[in-house]
Structures are given as C-alpha cells and as structure tokens.
Design an enzyme around this catalytic site. Structure first.
Site, PDB file in Angstrom:
ATOM      1  N   CYS A 196      35.804  41.058  82.226  1.00 32.43           N
ATOM      2  CA  CYS A 196      36.186  41.372  83.601  1.00 32.43           C
ATOM      3  C   CYS A 196      36.171  42.899  83.741  1.00 32.43           C
ATOM      4  O   CYS A 196      36.932  43.591  83.067  1.00 32.43           O
ATOM      5  CB  CYS A 196      37.586  40.799  83.824  1.00 32.43           C
ATOM      6  SG  CYS A 196      38.319  41.227  85.400  1.00 32.43           S
ATOM      7  N   CYS A 213      45.221  38.890  86.382  1.00 33.97           N
ATOM      8  CA  CYS A 213      44.736  39.270  87.717  1.00 33.97           C
ATOM      9  C   CYS A 213      45.785  40.045  88.484  1.00 33.97           C
ATOM     10  O   CYS A 213      46.940  39.631  88.567  1.00 33.97           O
ATOM     11  CB  CYS A 213      44.472  38.007  88.535  1.00 33.97           C
ATOM     12  SG  CYS A 213      42.865  37.336  88.294  1.00 33.97           S
ATOM     13  N   CYS A 261      49.103  42.812  95.076  1.00 30.62           N
ATOM     14  CA  CYS A 261      48.255  43.292  93.977  1.00 30.62           C
ATOM     15  C   CYS A 261      48.685  44.678  93.506  1.00 30.62           C
ATOM     16  O   CYS A 261      48.781  45.611  94.305  1.00 30.62           O
ATOM     17  CB  CYS A 261      46.802  43.335  94.456  1.00 30.62           C
ATOM     18  SG  CYS A 261      45.662  44.083  93.286  1.00 30.62           S
ATOM     19  N   GLU A 292      40.531  49.874  83.301  1.00 33.63           N
ATOM     20  CA  GLU A 292      40.745  48.812  82.335  1.00 33.63           C
ATOM     21  C   GLU A 292      39.674  47.735  82.461  1.00 33.63           C
ATOM     22  O   GLU A 292      39.173  47.475  83.551  1.00 33.63           O
ATOM     23  CB  GLU A 292      42.123  48.171  82.565  1.00 33.63           C
ATOM     24  CG  GLU A 292      43.261  49.145  82.291  1.00 33.63           C
ATOM     25  CD  GLU A 292      44.645  48.534  82.500  1.00 33.63           C
ATOM     26  OE1 GLU A 292      45.597  49.137  81.987  1.00 33.63           O
ATOM     27  OE2 GLU A 292      44.786  47.492  83.157  1.00 33.63           O
ATOM     28  N   CYS A 346      46.106  45.154  99.379  1.00 35.06           N
ATOM     29  CA  CYS A 346      46.658  43.803  99.424  1.00 35.06           C
ATOM     30  C   CYS A 346      48.086  43.858  98.863  1.00 35.06           C
ATOM     31  O   CYS A 346      48.333  44.491  97.842  1.00 35.06           O
ATOM     32  CB  CYS A 346      45.797  42.841  98.601  1.00 35.06           C
ATOM     33  SG  CYS A 346      44.083  42.816  99.155  1.00 35.06           S
ATOM     34  N   CYS A 388      42.323  50.933  94.098  1.00 33.56           N
ATOM     35  CA  CYS A 388      41.697  50.163  95.175  1.00 33.56           C
ATOM     36  C   CYS A 388      42.353  50.552  96.493  1.00 33.56           C
ATOM     37  O   CYS A 388      43.553  50.772  96.549  1.00 33.56           O
ATOM     38  CB  CYS A 388      41.867  48.667  94.940  1.00 33.56           C
ATOM     39  SG  CYS A 388      41.012  47.663  96.184  1.00 33.56           S
TER      40      CYS A 388
HETATM   41  N1  SAH Z   1      39.002  43.323  94.774  1.00 35.12           N
HETATM   42  C1  SAH Z   1      38.393  42.113  94.399  1.00 35.12           C
HETATM   43  C2  SAH Z   1      38.334  41.912  92.895  1.00 35.12           C
HETATM   44  C3  SAH Z   1      39.535  42.366  92.120  1.00 35.12           C
HETATM   45  S1  SAH Z   1      41.019  41.464  92.422  1.00 35.12           S
HETATM   46  C4  SAH Z   1      39.065  40.940  95.074  1.00 35.12           C
HETATM   47  O1  SAH Z   1      40.107  41.127  95.690  1.00 35.12           O
HETATM   48  O2  SAH Z   1      38.512  39.856  95.003  1.00 35.12           O
HETATM   49  C5  SAH Z   1      40.727  40.002  91.476  1.00 35.12           C
HETATM   50  C6  SAH Z   1      41.565  38.809  91.872  1.00 35.12           C
HETATM   51  O3  SAH Z   1      42.942  39.025  91.556  1.00 35.12           O
HETATM   52  C7  SAH Z   1      41.547  38.497  93.368  1.00 35.12           C
HETATM   53  O4  SAH Z   1      41.201  37.140  93.558  1.00 35.12           O
HETATM   54  C8  SAH Z   1      42.980  38.738  93.813  1.00 35.12           C
HETATM   55  O5  SAH Z   1      43.325  37.894  94.892  1.00 35.12           O
HETATM   56  C9  SAH Z   1      43.737  38.445  92.556  1.00 35.12           C
HETATM   57  N2  SAH Z   1      45.066  39.042  92.487  1.00 35.12           N
HETATM   58  C10 SAH Z   1      45.437  40.244  92.933  1.00 35.12           C
HETATM   59  N3  SAH Z   1      46.753  40.442  92.686  1.00 35.12           N
HETATM   60  C11 SAH Z   1      47.210  39.341  92.069  1.00 35.12           C
HETATM   61  C12 SAH Z   1      48.470  38.948  91.540  1.00 35.12           C
HETATM   62  N4  SAH Z   1      49.524  39.752  91.601  1.00 35.12           N
HETATM   63  N5  SAH Z   1      48.581  37.742  90.960  1.00 35.12           N
HETATM   64  C13 SAH Z   1      47.500  36.929  90.861  1.00 35.12           C
HETATM   65  N6  SAH Z   1      46.290  37.245  91.315  1.00 35.12           N
HETATM   66  C14 SAH Z   1      46.131  38.437  91.923  1.00 35.12           C
HETATM   67 FE1  SF4 Z   2      41.916  45.565  95.896  1.00 29.50          FE
HETATM   68 FE2  SF4 Z   2      43.738  44.103  94.650  1.00 29.50          FE
HETATM   69 FE3  SF4 Z   2      43.064  43.520  97.147  1.00 29.50          FE
HETATM   70 FE4  SF4 Z   2      41.300  43.070  95.159  1.00 29.50          FE
HETATM   71  S1  SF4 Z   2      43.273  42.075  95.456  1.00 29.50           S
HETATM   72  S2  SF4 Z   2      40.920  44.046  97.142  1.00 29.50           S
HETATM   73  S3  SF4 Z   2      41.813  44.799  93.809  1.00 29.50           S
HETATM   74  S4  SF4 Z   2      44.067  45.412  96.469  1.00 29.50           S
END
Ligand code: SAH
Ligand code: SF4
Length: 340
Positions: A105, A332, A119, A92, A116, A112
C-alpha cells in the site's frame, strides 16, 4: 551544478540525456534495466558500465533512493515502512500479506488535503505531492528489502488522495506497468471520489482497478464526513462509477468505513445496496480505526455483522476487512508523516 536524478527522467528523457553525453542508444535500455530490474542504488553498482563511464555519469547524475527510517512488523504479519524523502519529509508504505498475495500500500502525497473527518492522514494536513519516482521508489525499495519474497499487488491507498496528484500518479502508474512490469490487473487506485479525474484516469494512464471510498449513503452524512461530497455528490459519483472502464472481468471496490451511530444502520445498508446495484462491484466494510483525537467510534461487532448481512441478503458481495497492523498504527486512515 546540481546532479540529475536518473529516476526523475522518463525513458525518452533518459535517452536524450545520454545522447547529449555522446552515448549510443543501447545505453538507455541498459540503464533502465539496471535501475528498474536490478534495482541499482548507485551508478557505481552498474557493473555493466566501464569504470570511466560510471565516473563520467556519476559526475552529472545520480540514482535517488528512499531512506528507510523505520521498519515495523505487526504481530499479524503486516509491516510498515517509514521513509525519508530527499527534502526531509516522510511517508509510509504498508506491506500486507494475504494468502498468496503480498500487497504493498503506497502513499501518493505527504499528508492529504481532503479533510475527511475520520482519517488521521486528513487531520494532519497536506504538505506536498509526491513525484512519480517517489511513488515508484516505495515499490523498488520495499521490493529490495523483502527479497526473496515478492510484492504481488499494489494499492494506491496509503497517505494522500491519488487523483489530487494526477500528473505524477498517472506517470507512476505507467512506470509500474512499463518499467517494473507489474500487471495493470494487480494495481488499484483508491479515491475519495474526484469525479472529473476519475473519468480522465483511464485515458491518461494504464487501465487499473478502482476503489471508491463511499463511506455514506446520504449526501447529508457524506457532506459531513467527506467535504469532497459537496463538489461531487453521491449521484454524480455513482454515475461516474457506472462509466468507469475496468480491466476485464474486474469490479469496482466500494470502501465503506463503518462509524458508530453515523452510517451503520440497516437503512444505510439497504441504501448502499440500492446505490450500487447496477454497478459491477463489491464492498469492503472497514470498521473505523480509532486514533488519538478521533471524534468517532467503531460500531459494536453485532452491528457490523448485521450491516454485512443486509448487504449479502441483497446480493451484494461484502467483506469485512479485518484491520491489519493495528499494533503498529499501519491500518487504514492511521498513516501519518513523522512530526517535524
Ligand atoms: N485518499 C484515498 C486513499 C487513501 S485512504 C481514499 O480516500 O480513498 C484509504 C482508505 O482508508 C479509504 O477507503 C478511507 O475511507 C479509509 N480510512 C480513512 N480513515 C480511516 C479510519 N480511521 N478507519 C478506517 N478506514 C479509514
Ligand atoms: Fe485523504 Fe484520508 Fe480522505 Fe483518503 S480518507 S481522501 S487519505 S483525508
């Protein structure tokens, strides 16, 4: 014989490929112009080439493109594009209007592997790295679909951890600045904090802006929500940020996802301010976007504003990033490949 994808070749490789077919040098720049400036979707569209030349090239090569599976518009102007890749996987991209800016974006991986906890992309696991041309194709395809509007900024902040796909991401960054003529100042790579690759990035690719997903102010909490912290704890990450060369007059963006009861106290805000005080930076506060199966909640509005106020009082630039595209699951951390 399998046909060669012209977008998978660097300009140099394109040159050798064409000279191998007995074609003169100037054909390379013509081809580059047609693929990246004019966004030709097929060799047939390259009308500057004679029909026999197009037919000859077409037998050996093709121009890849992303298949648009879906295009969803949010009530706030955000749009989400769902693409199918050549092997049937899906990714996406999200287009975010913000005043004069139109930011795309883009994803860098299918899924991934960083795991985390907050996420959805992380929760759904890792499928594969994207190729440089698959990263760049998101920009080319969306650029074509939204004409006459123009994308002004690129963030590598969609699905995936860009620095886990280092070689293809650095190649994609070079293609963005070199072939698509996007200024390095308009490009931002977002990382969960892979220190080693972060410091290698400016040596291997054009110098671009950096966003670091910090999300916690103690190693205990960061270990819990971001497993990468066990390898690169907060102090190491901050040291790397201090060393990172940015484009002139730019600052590092620290992303901080606010999770209710986990990282959202005034003490956290104070620690955050002191962690980053010697780093030219700004903070983006992102109230958690909840998704089905998410074990956390976003904090109440008052706590979010309190957190921001502590930062502002400490002299930190801190914005609350209103989540865009919630109604189309484009915010995000909500990006997810199509289930297969
Ligand atoms: N992997 C990279 C880029 C993709 S994630 C990274 O982690 O930076 C992009 C952003 O989305 C990151 O700042 C992450 O902390 C945020 N993010 C992930 N899950 C989220 C959620 N459920 N709500 C809000 N932000 C989130
Ligand atoms: Fe991967 Fe989501 Fe963590 Fe970014 S925030 S590194 S996309 S698991």
């Amino acid at each position: 014989m399998r046909k060669i994808n012209l977008k998978a070749l660097s300009v140099e490789e394109l040159g050798s490929f064409l000279s191998g077919l007995g074609l003169p040098k100037y054909r390379t720049s013509q081809l580059v112009h047609w693929i990246y400036d004019k966004r030709a979707r097929t060799i047939e569209e390259i009308t500057e080439f004679s029909k026999p030349l197009r037919a000859m090239l077409g037998e050996k090569a093709y121009i890849s493109e992303l298949k648009v599976l879906d295009r969803l518009a949010s009530s706030d102007g955000t749009e989400k594009f769902l693409f199918e890749l050549e092997d049937g996987q899906s990714i996406e991209s999200v287009l975010i209007p913000d005043g004069k800016r139109l930011t795309l974006c883009v994803s860098t991986q299918v899924g991934c592997a960083m795991n985390c906890r907050f996420c959805l992309t992380g929760k759904t696991g890792f499928k594969r790295n994207l190729k440089a041309y698959e990263i760049v194709d998101q920009i080319i395809t969306v650029g074509r679909l939204i004409l006459p509007a123009r994308i002004t900024n690129i963030v590598l902040m969609g699905m995936g951890e860009p620095l886990k796909n280092f070689a293809e991401v650095t190649a994609a960054l070079s293609m963005m600045t070199g072939l698509l003529h996007i200024s390095n100042r308009k490009i931002t790579v977002s990382t969960s904090g892979l220190v080693k690759e972060m410091l290698e990035l400016p040596q291997k690719a054009p110098v671009v802006n950096l966003a670091v997903s910090l999300n916690a102010t103690t190693d205990d909490v960061r270990d819990f929500i971001m497993p990468i912290n066990k390898k690169y704890p907060i102090k190491m990450l901050m040291d790397a940020c201090r060393k990172f060369p940015l484009p002139k007059r730019r600052r590092i963006t620290f992303e901080y996802v606010l999770v209710d009861g986990l990282n959202d106290t005034r003490a956290d805000a104070k620690r955050l301010a002191s962690l980053i005080k010697t780093i030219p930076s700004k903070v983006n506060l992102i109230p958690l976007n909840e998704f089905e199966g998410c074990e956390f909640k976003k904090p109440p509005e008052k706590k979010i504003l309190d957190f921001q106020k502590v930062l502002l009082d400490a002299g930190v630039t801190a914005l609350i990033r209103k989540s865009k595209g919630q109604d189309i699951l484009a915010a995000c951390g909500q990006l997810k490949a199509k289930n297969r």
